[in-house]
Design a protein around this motif. Structure first.
Motif, short mmCIF file in Angstrom:
data_model
loop_
_atom_site.label_atom_id
_atom_site.label_comp_id
_atom_site.label_asym_id
_atom_site.label_seq_id
_atom_site.Cartn_x
_atom_site.Cartn_y
_atom_site.Cartn_z
N CYS A 149 -1.22 17.09 1.72
CA CYS A 149 -1.38 15.86 0.95
C CYS A 149 -1.31 14.64 1.87
CB CYS A 149 -0.31 15.76 -0.12
SG CYS A 149 -0.53 16.91 -1.50
N ALA A 150 -0.43 14.67 2.85
CA ALA A 150 -0.32 13.55 3.79
C ALA A 150 -1.61 13.40 4.60
CB ALA A 150 0.87 13.75 4.72
N GLU A 151 -2.23 14.51 4.97
CA GLU A 151 -3.51 14.47 5.70
C GLU A 151 -4.56 13.72 4.89
OE1 GLU A 151 -5.99 14.72 8.70
OE2 GLU A 151 -4.01 15.68 8.85
N MET A 152 -4.59 14.00 3.59
CA MET A 152 -5.56 13.34 2.73
C MET A 152 -5.23 11.85 2.57
SD MET A 152 -6.48 14.24 -1.23
CE MET A 152 -4.84 13.73 -1.80
N ARG A 163 -7.12 7.71 4.12
CA ARG A 163 -7.66 6.61 3.31
C ARG A 163 -7.78 5.34 4.17
NH1 ARG A 163 -9.36 10.02 -0.31
NH2 ARG A 163 -7.86 10.70 -1.89
N THR A 164 -8.74 4.49 3.78
CA THR A 164 -8.90 3.19 4.44
C THR A 164 -8.80 2.09 3.38
OG1 THR A 164 -10.36 4.17 6.11
CG2 THR A 164 -10.37 1.77 5.90
N PRO A 165 -7.82 1.21 3.51
CA PRO A 165 -6.73 1.24 4.50
C PRO A 165 -5.71 2.33 4.16
CG PRO A 165 -6.35 -0.55 2.95
CD PRO A 165 -7.68 0.05 2.56
N ARG A 206 0.87 -1.19 0.00
CA ARG A 206 0.00 0.00 0.00
C ARG A 206 0.91 1.23 0.00
NH1 ARG A 206 -2.41 -2.77 4.27
NH2 ARG A 206 -2.09 -1.01 5.71
N ILE A 207 1.23 1.67 -1.21
CA ILE A 207 2.24 2.72 -1.39
C ILE A 207 1.57 3.95 -2.00
CG2 ILE A 207 4.37 3.32 -2.58
CD1 ILE A 207 5.01 0.28 -2.64
N ALA A 208 1.85 5.11 -1.42
CA ALA A 208 1.30 6.38 -1.92
C ALA A 208 2.42 7.26 -2.44
CB ALA A 208 0.52 7.09 -0.81
N MET A 209 2.03 8.24 -3.25
CA MET A 209 3.01 9.18 -3.80
C MET A 209 2.46 10.60 -3.79
SD MET A 209 4.93 9.12 -7.51
CE MET A 209 6.24 10.30 -7.87
N ASP A 231 -6.24 6.60 -5.74
CA ASP A 231 -6.55 7.19 -4.43
C ASP A 231 -5.30 7.44 -3.59
OD1 ASP A 231 -9.20 7.22 -4.98
OD2 ASP A 231 -9.73 5.49 -3.72
N TYR A 232 -4.20 6.82 -3.99
CA TYR A 232 -2.95 6.98 -3.25
C TYR A 232 -1.99 7.95 -3.93
CZ TYR A 232 -4.07 3.08 -0.10
OH TYR A 232 -4.66 2.26 0.84
N ILE A 233 -2.52 8.78 -4.82
CA ILE A 233 -1.72 9.81 -5.50
C ILE A 233 -2.27 11.18 -5.13
CG2 ILE A 233 -0.96 10.76 -7.72
CD1 ILE A 233 -1.35 7.99 -8.93
N ALA A 234 -1.39 12.08 -4.71
CA ALA A 234 -1.80 13.44 -4.36
C ALA A 234 -0.87 14.43 -5.05
CB ALA A 234 -1.76 13.64 -2.84
#
Length: 380
Positions: free
Chosen positions: A272-275, A279-281, A223-226, A257-260
């Motif tokens: 961006c980190a707040e958003m 997310r769940t998860p 579960r990786i975001a950017m 959903d994991y891109i901001a």
């Protein structure tokens, strides 16, 4: 009679001059320097003097002063020794007139990331001053309709010999075309090959982002975001494509959903980190496209009671001084920003002096991952 006349002449001198006449010693016989190299306190040596003493043309002396490669090493050494011995220093104004140059280089930028601009500037200054040039720094609004006319006036008003262009202004093709039209040499610092190779210093952002993806995959994150930079920046596009493609090669997906979209600032990173962390998860790792935004992620994680790296791995980009000062220290891509400024300046001066043929390839700089305390395996 002669003694009497000399005595009378001494009495007629002003007191201070008479004192000097009495006590000034003759040059010591042990002064071994050739008389031709002794400096007169009243007359400074000229380039013609250096040429005469070295038995070469004035043009050859000029080439040595300007570090041209078209001088034999033996001749260069001899001229350099004479310059040192005589204390000769080139007259900047005469030098500019002789070469029809101002020895001024412009640096144009519009970038919210102050550490990046400062590091490029310091790298460029180190090279330029060593080569006898100075830097004129020009912040601009890249979206201004007057951008091209403003820079054209800057080149004309300051009589700039050349231009260094930082991203994202360097991505403006109309600006590059205008500089070609007015015969102003330039170097563009870019994250992609958007010009002829001789006009580029290129950072390999796509490959660098792919290395971050490989690092996170090896740690076991799925579960990786950017957090991207501004979408109009080419670096944002290059880093997104490099990162997402490398994850896909390893069977992982960068979910929409994991891109901001951030703005390369601390505040945008925190927002961006707040958003993303809502997310769940929630993601177990966040790759921020620069260190300023990564620092913003740290703040949001702290306010949410999340530990780094136990609950959240954070990766940055640039390896600015901030990265090693954060607690825990930040894993980040080390981009040789000062080297980019230095290489751009050196390449520009080579173009201006025509001291070497155009390179068939762009000057490229490669980043590498610096793993620090913010990297960890996911708990769940």
């Amino acid at each position: 009679m002669a003694r009497k006349s000399a005595k009378k002449a001494t009495r007629q001198m002003p007191p201070a001059q008479a004192a000097r006449a009495r006590v000034e010693p003759r040059p010591a016989a042990s002064d071994a320097r050739p008389s031709a190299l002794r400096r007169s306190p009243e007359k400074k040596p000229t380039i013609n003097d250096i040429a005469r003493l070295a038995n070469v043309s004035k043009k050859t002396v000029s080439r040595v002063i300007n570090e041209s490669p078209f001088v034999r090493e033996e001749t260069r050494t001899r001229i350099a020794e004479i310059i040192r011995s005589t204390g000769f220093t080139p007259d900047p104004q005469a030098r500019a007139l002789a070469f029809r140059r101002s020895h001024l280089i412009g640096l144009v930028y519009d970038n919210p990331n102050a550490p990046y601009v400062i590091n490029v500037q310091e790298g460029a200054l180190g090279a330029l001053r060593r080569l006898g040039y100075e830097l004129v720094v020009y912040p601009c609004d890249r979206n201004s309709p007057e951008l091209l006319s403003d820079i054209r006036q800057l080149v004309s008003r300051q009589r700039l010999d050349g231009m260094l262009i930082l991203p994202p202004v360097s991505e403006n093709h109309a600006l590059a075309e205008m500089l070609r039209e007015i015969d102003c040499p330039y170097i563009r610092i870019l994250s992609a090959a958007l010009d002829e190779p001789q006009n580029l210093v290129q950072s390999m952002d796509r490959q660098s982002a792919a290395e971050v993806a490989e690092h996170l995959a090896k740690l076991g994150h799925t579960r990786i975001a950017m957090i991207l930079g501004p979408p109009t920046y080419r670096s944002s596009q290059e880093r997104l494509e490099g990162f997402s493609n490398a994850l896909a090669d390893r069977g992982l997906t960068l979910a929409p959903d994991y891109i901001a979209e951030g703005a390369y600032t601390f505040e945008s990173g925190a927002a961006c980190a707040e958003m993303l962390l809502s997310r769940t998860p929630r993601p177990t790792a966040i790759f921020a496209s620069n260190d300023e935004m990564a620092a913003g992620v740290y703040r949001t994680a702290y306010l949410r009671g999340l530990r780094i790296p136990q609950d959240l791995t954070v990766i940055g980009f640039d390896d600015s001084p901030l990265a090693s000062r954060l607690c825990p220290s930040l894993t980040t891509m080390r981009q040789p920003i000062r080297d980019m400024g230095r290489l751009a300046a050196e390449r520009l001066i080579s173009k201006i002096s025509r001291s070497e043929a155009p390179s068939p390839a762009a000057t490229t700089v490669f980043s590498h991952l610096v793993v620090r305390e913010s990297s960890g395996r996911p708990v769940n």
